[in-house]
Design a protein around this motif. Sequence first.
Motif, PDB file in Angstrom:
ATOM      1  N   TYR A  32       0.855  -1.181   0.000  1.00 45.60           N
ATOM      2  CA  TYR A  32       0.000   0.000   0.000  1.00 45.60           C
ATOM      3  C   TYR A  32       0.895   1.237   0.000  1.00 45.60           C
ATOM      4  N   VAL A  33       0.555   2.226  -0.818  1.00 41.06           N
ATOM      5  CA  VAL A  33       1.290   3.496  -0.806  1.00 41.06           C
ATOM      6  C   VAL A  33       0.383   4.604  -1.317  1.00 41.06           C
ATOM      7  N   ARG A  34       0.538   5.776  -0.721  1.00 38.69           N
ATOM      8  CA  ARG A  34      -0.125   6.968  -1.244  1.00 38.69           C
ATOM      9  C   ARG A  34       0.665   7.423  -2.470  1.00 38.69           C
ATOM     10  N   LEU A  35      -0.002   7.788  -3.540  1.00 40.22           N
ATOM     11  CA  LEU A  35       0.697   8.210  -4.753  1.00 40.22           C
ATOM     12  C   LEU A  35       1.669   9.356  -4.481  1.00 40.22           C
ATOM     13  N   PRO A  36       1.291  10.378  -3.690  1.00 43.78           N
ATOM     14  CA  PRO A  36       2.271  11.442  -3.420  1.00 43.78           C
ATOM     15  C   PRO A  36       3.544  10.904  -2.746  1.00 43.78           C
TER      16      PRO A  36
END
Length: 108
Positions: A32-36
Amino acid sequence: MENVILNFSVSASSSRDSKRGSCSLSINHTKYVRLPDLLIDLEMARTEDSYKKGMAKYANPVVLILDEWLLLKPTESEQRDIFELLHRRRKKFSSIFCSQYEFKEWYD
């Protein structure tokens, strides 16, 4: 394998729920990762001459959950990073895109 799932979320808790899900799924090769955060990470890797290793971190998980998908307009460099990542993952792994916006509200 070429699976793309679009998830439009309006809940403020969607990021928290996704993070919780990724923790329990991490043993199953899910990231899981936030795009920013991903884009910042790749930019830092580029400046540290470890871009290939940084890209592999996101290109190789069996399932990649990208949260906050295109909330802000990406720079040209960020657009290339996104394209390269999706190109490396296509036909191999699954990607899940999470956004608070509907598709028509995404940046081109």
